[in-house]
Design an enzyme around this catalytic site. Structure first.
Site, PDB file in Angstrom:
ATOM      1  CE  LYS A  11     -11.220 -15.428 -10.935  1.00  0.00           C
ATOM      2  NZ  LYS A  11     -11.874 -16.976 -10.611  1.00  0.00           N
ATOM      3  CD  GLU A  97     -14.643 -15.650 -12.987  1.00  0.00           C
ATOM      4  OE1 GLU A  97     -14.510 -15.127 -13.453  1.00  0.00           O
ATOM      5  OE2 GLU A  97     -14.403 -16.585 -12.187  1.00  0.00           O
ATOM      6  CD  GLU A 167      -8.398 -20.486 -14.276  1.00  0.00           C
ATOM      7  OE1 GLU A 167      -8.852 -20.962 -13.241  1.00  0.00           O
ATOM      8  OE2 GLU A 167      -9.718 -20.125 -14.929  1.00  0.00           O
ATOM      9  N   GLY A 173     -13.656 -21.256  -7.314  1.00  0.00           N
ATOM     10  CA  GLY A 173     -13.945 -20.171  -6.104  1.00  0.00           C
ATOM     11  C   GLY A 173     -14.860 -21.390  -5.784  1.00  0.00           C
TER      12      GLY A 173
HETATM   13  P1  13P Z   1     -10.067 -18.979  -8.130  1.00  0.00           P
HETATM   14  O1  13P Z   1      -8.439 -19.474  -7.164  1.00  0.00           O
HETATM   15  O2  13P Z   1     -10.493 -18.042  -7.037  1.00  0.00           O
HETATM   16  O3  13P Z   1     -10.866 -20.877  -7.722  1.00  0.00           O
HETATM   17  O4  13P Z   1      -9.808 -18.636  -9.369  1.00  0.00           O
HETATM   18  C1  13P Z   1      -9.789 -19.367 -10.677  1.00  0.00           C
HETATM   19  C2  13P Z   1      -9.442 -18.486 -12.152  1.00  0.00           C
HETATM   20  O5  13P Z   1     -10.837 -18.331 -12.088  1.00  0.00           O
HETATM   21  C3  13P Z   1      -8.754 -17.794 -12.073  1.00  0.00           C
HETATM   22  O6  13P Z   1      -8.309 -17.617 -13.280  1.00  0.00           O
END
Ligand code: 13P
Length: 254
Positions: A11, A97, A167, A173
């Protein structure tokens, strides 16, 4: 049995020195890994350096997004050929996102997937429902629409170049992971949806990753599910030990 695929989505994190350091450690520690596919997805500005560091290793490098046109007056955007040019083999398309913060629609995501595949980038296509959609029992409807609109017009040859990442938005997150059973149930739905549109072989061979608060503690349970073929890892991919622990969990479940 499919090879599991563990991908680290960095990210908008890390400095260039931190990113280089993480890549160097991964290069040293995962050279012998052959049972699990591993990939990292750094920020655009780090890609060239990270590709350089990981060249010749078994770790794939990809981008977190790309634009759907090859070149032209699209200020601030990055194209698929540019990603190829700096050494990327992969790209993530349709991350939640991108969908929620940057308003990417299913049809835009469909065009991006086609653009990525047409320039030879292997694509991780993300789908997943929001908390309120799950609460309203709309998970299959939402994920079903994301799949049918996102994959519209793709041939089964093209589908074979894809990894799908499930996801759930509420698990990203938040530290709130889907239970292995919840994840496996949606993965089964995704595979059945692919089966209804393409041949059985295509549905069987496509890898479906789970993403959303995957860490070294829950990885064994999640990756041990029959329909889970890997993980798309956010936070835990920023630390080499926790990321490689997840890779080891994937190797155990292979
Ligand atoms: P997290 O593992 O931080 O929850 O993020 C997942 C994610 O969006 C991976 O693309």
């Amino acid at each position: 049995m499919k090879k599991q695929f563990i991908a680290g989505n960095w990210k908008m994190n890390l400095t260039i020195d931190e990113a280089r350091g993480l890549a160097r450690k991964l290069c040293d520690e995962s050279v012998n890994s052959g049972v699990v596919d591993i990939g990292v997805f750094p920020a655009f500005v780090f890609l060239r350096d990270i590709c350089e560091i990981l060249r010749g290793s078994k770790v794939y490098v990809g981008a977190q997004n790309m634009y759907l046109e090859k070149s032209g007056a699209f200020t601030g955007e990055i194209s698929g050929p540019m990603l190829r040019d700096v050494g990327c083999t992969h790209v993530i398309i349709g991350h939640s996102e991108r969908r929620t913060i940057f308003h990417e629609t299913n049809s835009m995501i469909n065009s991006k997937i086609k653009a990525a595949l047409s320039c030879g980038l292997k694509t991780i296509f993300c789908v997943g429902e929001k908390q309120e959609e799950r609460d309203d029992d709309k998970t299959n409807e939402v994920v079903g629409n994301q799949l049918s609109e996102g994959l519209a017009g793709l041939t089964s040859e093209q589908i074979k170049e894809l990894t799908i990442a499930y996801e759930p938005v509420w698990a990203i997150g938040t530290g709130k992971t889907a239970t292995p059973e919840q994840a496996n149930e949606v993965h089964t739905f995704i595979r059945n949806t692919i089966r209804s549109k393409y041949e059985n072989d295509t549905a069987q061979s496509i890898r479906i990753q789970y993403g959303g608060s995957v860490n070294s503690k829950n990885a064994d349970d999640l990756l041990g599910q029959p329909e889970i073929d890997g993980a798309l890892v956010g936070g835990a991919s920023l630390d080499v030990k926790s990321f490689l622990d997840i890779v080891s969990a994937a190797a155990r479940s292979s």
